[in-house]
Enzyme design. Structure first.
Site, PDB file in Angstrom:
ATOM      1  N   CYS A 143       0.839  -1.200   0.000  1.00  0.00           N
ATOM      2  CA  CYS A 143       0.000   0.000   0.000  1.00  0.00           C
ATOM      3  C   CYS A 143       0.880   1.259   0.000  1.00  0.00           C
ATOM      4  CB  CYS A 143      -0.968  -0.040   1.189  1.00  0.00           C
ATOM      5  SG  CYS A 143      -2.240   1.258   1.162  1.00  0.00           S
ATOM      6  N   ILE A 144       0.668   2.177   0.946  1.00  0.00           N
ATOM      7  CA  ILE A 144       1.459   3.409   0.970  1.00  0.00           C
ATOM      8  C   ILE A 144       2.930   3.108   1.238  1.00  0.00           C
ATOM      9  CG2 ILE A 144       1.051   3.869   3.418  1.00  0.00           C
ATOM     10  CD1 ILE A 144       0.957   6.813   2.803  1.00  0.00           C
TER      11      ILE A 144
END
Length: 593
Positions: free
Chosen positions: A328-329
């Site tokens: 993800c991030i």
């Protein structure tokens, strides 16, 4: 008769007790709201202007409103006729409308067998359809503002579901009669438990937090913390095989959650599975920041986070090249780090990289974009300037709103109407173990990525003095997406194949943002799609892909092991030049606010 009277008296007493407690809590709640001084607007999502446009549209086009009303009236007439036929004994009556296949709110048999509840259900569904159609009709409102209007219309519709009200929920009514109202008393006790009288804030409990503890029954894979700075702890996991692949594997998890989503319990731990496969696994544990860290920006997260971790993994193992994974991030930060290393002509220290549900192109970044525009960011900046961070509960509430029926209203019904305690569930414990986000980093992330989509513009984003160009990342990449991901939509993740210039493999997993990643082969769940070609259009990729039953982990392992070198003697944490600081999962992961 005496027994019935006794039951009625007991119910009345329970109701009086609950009402008295409610008045006291309501008084305390409004006092707390009055004490809180907020400079933010009363319309923080800035939806008011769009609602005015809706009103203006139907005022200027009354024929459209009449047409919509007539459609709703005809639907209601069909519903009334069907109800009349059923009352007269006709058993072959098709419903005017049925819930969607994945709508679990109306599974109780009373919604189908009881004519009153069936009528309420269908009336609600017809009205919901009418309201959605009315919003879709508004042509002057488009793009981002239209998406916001549709999103908040959905929030309103879901909030008004008859399942969310005690008098129109057959399960709650049944529970109330059987318990003589004790469920309502217990439910109100749960309300008091979840209400913080000091702050005036209310948090819906999703699980029993007392049942879990990092290091005991979550995040419990054995390992050691070998490195710590003001932002991260670096964990090396204890090997379970005599030999391990030569190239160590560094995992960069997101910092908007705790890392142990990849290490919930032994049966579904990706960390343990990789260790058992013979990988030398390291993972970053991000610190849960406080106000003193307000000025740490994305450059700091790269310098103190990914770059420091890469250096420490190489030092701990003595290897000059490692492999990396970003989730993800965390994957977005990893891509920035790889671009930084490429610009410094130092990318050779990374052999290959895997990206799990990671976005680098945010032009179609899903429903989270609803919360990102200039006005909303200005409000958020004001709030973060006051506190030095974004409260983790704010981000958690945002994610929960994306699936309100499952992550909000189902718990409202269970906890406060049925009076039940939430079920102990490790995933929901992790979901509630949220983290703060530093003011500078979160502001930069939203501005650069979501608002302006600068990362895919070569040399536009600058970190640690280095302009970043993702096209310079020419190492092999494995890019994983999830079919029903509402946070990082799979077609958005697919655009990573446009950004990186090296050999790449794209794989689409069944399910969503969490279950699409955390899906061990032993679970025998979902499916995944493979296609060795990587055409420009994601639809072309899917059309040529082959579906395979079960987890994608084995496919990834086959790809990763071919790029991890020969087997060497297993590495014991602390045997190298880095001393052991403490046992995994470390201290940072245990900090809760």
């Amino acid at each position: 008769m005496s027994e019935d009277k006794s039951d009625l008296d007991q119910f009345s007493e329970n109701l009086r007790e609950m009402t008295a407690e409610f008045h006291k809590m309501a008084h305390d709640f409004f006092e707390a709201q009055n004490d809180q001084k907020s400079d933010l607007e009363s319309d923080p999502m800035h939806i008011g202007e769009t609602l005015i446009e809706l009103s203006k549209y139907y005022t200027a086009h009354p024929e459209k409103l009449i047409e919509k009303q007539m459609t709703l009236w005809q639907d209601y007439m069909t519903l009334w006729q069907n109800a009349s036929r059923k009352m007269l004994g006709d058993t072959d009556v098709e419903p005017a409308i049925t819930p969607a296949a994945d709508d679990r709110r109306f599974t109780d048999q009373e919604w189908q067998e009881n004519q009153t509840f069936d009528f309420i259900k269908q009336s609600y569904l017809l009205t919901a359809r009418w309201l959605n159609d009315a919003v879709d009709e508004i042509h002057p409102v488009s793009g981002h503002e239209k998406d916001k209007l549709k999103f908040f219309t959905r929030q309103f519709i879901e909030a008004m579901s008859p399942t969310n009200f005690a008098l129109t929920n057959p399960e709650v009514l049944r529970e109330t009669v059987e318990s003589k109202g004790q469920n309502l008393i217990k439910g109100f006790e749960n309300v008091l438990r979840d209400y913080d009288a000091e702050t005036g804030k209310f948090t819906v409990s999703m699980t029993d937090n007392m049942k879990f503890e990092p290091g005991r029954n979550v995040a419990a894979t054995p390992g050691k913390v070998l490195y710590r700075n003001e932002l991260i702890e670096l964990i090396q996991y204890t090997p379970t095989t005599e030999k391990q692949y030569k190239k160590p594997l560094l995992i960069v998890p997101p910092w908007i959650n705790k890392f142990y989503i990849l290490d919930l319990r032994p049966q579904n731990s990706l960390v343990k599975w990789l260790t058992d496969k013979g990988y030398s696994v390291f993972i970053i544990s991000w610190r849960n920041p406080d106000a003193s860290m307000a000025d740490l920006d994305m450059s700091d997260y790269m310098r103190l986070g990914t770059l420091s971790a890469i250096d420490q993994v190489k030092q701990a193992t003595g290897e000059k090249q490692i492999n990396t994974v970003g989730y993800c991030i965390g994957g977005t930060m990893l891509s920035c780090t790889l671009a930084h290393l490429a610009a410094k002509d130092d990318l050779g220290q990374i052999g290959c990289s895997t990206f799990l549900v990671t976005q680098t192109d945010f032009s179609e970044a899903g429903e989270l974009t609803i919360f990102v525009d200039e006005k909303q960011l200005a409000d958020m900046e004001q709030m973060m300037a006051r506190d030095g961070f974004l409260d983790g509960r704010t981000m958690s509430n945002t994610f929960n709103m994306l699936r309100a029926n499952d992550l909000i209203w189902s718990f409202v019904i269970n906890n406060y109407m049925k009076g039940k305690d939430p079920f102990p569930f490790d995933l929901l414990y992790w979901n509630g173990d949220n983290t703060r986000l530093t003011r500078a980093c979160h502001s930069q992330y939203l501005q650069e990525m979501y608002l302006n989509n600068n990362l895919v513009k070569p040399n536009t984003v600058v970190m640690n003095g280095t302009p970043l160009d993702l096209t310079k990342v020419d190492i092999p990449t494995y890019i994983q997406a999830a079919e029903t991901d509402h946070i990082c939509p799979w077609k958005s993740v697919y655009k990573n194949t446009w950004s990186f210039s090296g050999p790449k493999k794209f794989m689409l997993a069944g399910s969503g943002h969490i279950a699409g990643v955390v899906n061990p082969p032993s679970a025998k769940k979902y499916n995944h799609w493979q296609n060795e070609d990587v055409p420009h259009d994601p639809e072309d990729w899917l059309a040529g892909a082959t579906s395979h039953v079960g987890s994608w982990w084995e496919d990834w392992h086959k790809w990763l092991r071919s790029k991890s070198g020969a087997k060497v003697a297993a590495r014991i944490p602390g045997d190298g030049p880095l001393d052991v600081i403490e046992d995994a999962p470390g201290s940072y992961v245990k900090v809760r606010y």
